[in-house]
Write a protein that holds these residues in place. Sequence first.
Motif, short mmCIF file in Angstrom:
data_model
loop_
_atom_site.label_atom_id
_atom_site.label_comp_id
_atom_site.label_asym_id
_atom_site.label_seq_id
_atom_site.Cartn_x
_atom_site.Cartn_y
_atom_site.Cartn_z
N VAL A 109 -37.35 -70.74 91.50
CA VAL A 109 -37.52 -69.54 90.69
C VAL A 109 -37.02 -69.83 89.29
CG1 VAL A 109 -37.29 -67.97 92.66
CG2 VAL A 109 -35.26 -68.58 91.33
N ARG A 110 -37.38 -68.98 88.35
CA ARG A 110 -36.90 -69.13 86.98
C ARG A 110 -35.46 -68.65 86.86
NH1 ARG A 110 -35.76 -71.51 83.02
NH2 ARG A 110 -36.20 -70.83 80.91
N GLY A 111 -35.11 -67.62 87.65
CA GLY A 111 -33.74 -67.13 87.59
C GLY A 111 -33.50 -65.94 88.48
N ILE A 112 -32.30 -65.36 88.31
CA ILE A 112 -31.92 -64.16 89.05
C ILE A 112 -31.36 -63.15 88.05
CG2 ILE A 112 -31.49 -65.33 91.24
CD1 ILE A 112 -28.46 -65.19 90.60
N GLY A 113 -31.39 -61.88 88.44
CA GLY A 113 -30.86 -60.87 87.54
C GLY A 113 -30.66 -59.53 88.21
N ILE A 114 -29.94 -58.71 87.48
CA ILE A 114 -29.74 -57.31 87.85
C ILE A 114 -30.28 -56.50 86.68
CG2 ILE A 114 -28.08 -55.49 88.35
CD1 ILE A 114 -26.25 -57.61 89.56
N PRO A 115 -31.34 -55.72 86.89
CA PRO A 115 -31.92 -54.95 85.77
C PRO A 115 -30.95 -53.92 85.21
CG PRO A 115 -33.25 -54.75 87.78
CD PRO A 115 -32.02 -55.48 88.14
N GLY A 116 -31.09 -53.66 83.93
CA GLY A 116 -30.28 -52.64 83.28
C GLY A 116 -28.83 -53.07 83.16
N MET A 117 -27.97 -52.10 83.18
CA MET A 117 -26.54 -52.35 83.03
C MET A 117 -25.78 -51.50 84.03
SD MET A 117 -26.79 -52.31 78.90
CE MET A 117 -25.09 -51.98 78.64
N PRO A 118 -25.80 -51.90 85.31
CA PRO A 118 -25.20 -51.05 86.34
C PRO A 118 -23.68 -50.94 86.22
CG PRO A 118 -25.91 -53.12 87.29
CD PRO A 118 -26.38 -53.11 85.87
N GLN A 119 -23.21 -49.73 86.35
CA GLN A 119 -21.77 -49.49 86.38
C GLN A 119 -21.19 -50.24 87.57
OE1 GLN A 119 -20.81 -45.35 86.82
NE2 GLN A 119 -18.80 -45.61 85.90
N TYR A 120 -19.97 -50.68 87.46
CA TYR A 120 -19.25 -51.39 88.52
C TYR A 120 -19.81 -52.80 88.76
CZ TYR A 120 -17.85 -46.58 89.32
OH TYR A 120 -17.42 -45.29 89.14
N SER A 121 -20.35 -53.41 87.73
CA SER A 121 -20.76 -54.81 87.78
C SER A 121 -19.86 -55.59 86.81
CB SER A 121 -22.25 -54.96 87.43
OG SER A 121 -22.50 -54.50 86.11
N PRO A 122 -19.79 -56.91 86.93
CA PRO A 122 -18.91 -57.67 86.03
C PRO A 122 -19.24 -57.41 84.56
CG PRO A 122 -19.80 -59.09 87.75
CD PRO A 122 -20.52 -57.78 87.85
N GLY A 123 -18.25 -56.99 83.82
CA GLY A 123 -18.44 -56.65 82.42
C GLY A 123 -18.73 -55.18 82.19
N MET A 124 -18.99 -54.45 83.27
CA MET A 124 -19.31 -53.02 83.17
C MET A 124 -18.32 -52.16 83.95
SD MET A 124 -21.93 -52.60 81.22
CE MET A 124 -22.41 -50.92 81.60
N GLY A 125 -17.16 -52.69 84.23
CA GLY A 125 -16.14 -51.91 84.92
C GLY A 125 -15.65 -52.62 86.16
N PRO A 126 -14.74 -51.97 86.86
CA PRO A 126 -14.20 -52.58 88.08
C PRO A 126 -15.25 -52.64 89.18
CG PRO A 126 -13.45 -50.32 87.88
CD PRO A 126 -14.19 -50.64 86.61
N ARG A 127 -14.97 -53.45 90.16
CA ARG A 127 -15.88 -53.56 91.31
C ARG A 127 -15.99 -52.21 91.99
NH1 ARG A 127 -17.45 -58.12 94.76
NH2 ARG A 127 -16.25 -59.52 93.45
#
Length: 175
Positions: free
Chosen positions: A135-153
């Motif tokens: 594959v070319r890569g992996i990702g998480i669309p948008g900017m989900p809260q509670y992801s690394p860099g977007m808040g605590p787990r």
Amino acid sequence: MTLSRRRICTLGGLIATTGLSGCLGGGDDEPVVEGSEETDTDIDDWAWDGTLSVTSAHQYHDPDCGCCSEYVAYLRAHDIDVAVTEVDNLGEVKTDLGVPNEIRSCHTLELEGYLIEGHVPLEAIDDLLTDEPAVRGIGIPGMPQYSPGMGPRGDEALQVYAFDAGAEPVAYTTV
């Protein structure tokens, strides 16, 4: 891929939401400088006891995006040396790299020949480097809260998608 009116509206909404959420910041965030120490972040909540044997990592993001700098701090806290290029034309960079519109987030990381789109936890990156899927890569669309860099787990798992040029993103793993 056939572009229906519904798909165009959905993609437009996703792109607009991604562009407006989180990255507009108040301008008080200082950019992460190579070798600087980050304090007062939520990266400790994203502790990970694994290691990645990474020889190169390069992140592209908007110069005014604080959460992108938080993601860099997260990677650096786990001993990944990340070069950063701040760009004003991030959409063009993503297009040139082959990131599908459906998966786009606020930053793109090139790592070991793969693209990592958005706030992807290291556990998923480890799976990618271990599995070595075509594959070319992996990702998480948008900017989900509670992801690394977007808040605590958070309590809910994050869905990570695999993507390739010209194909619809598919579910890859959950973290």
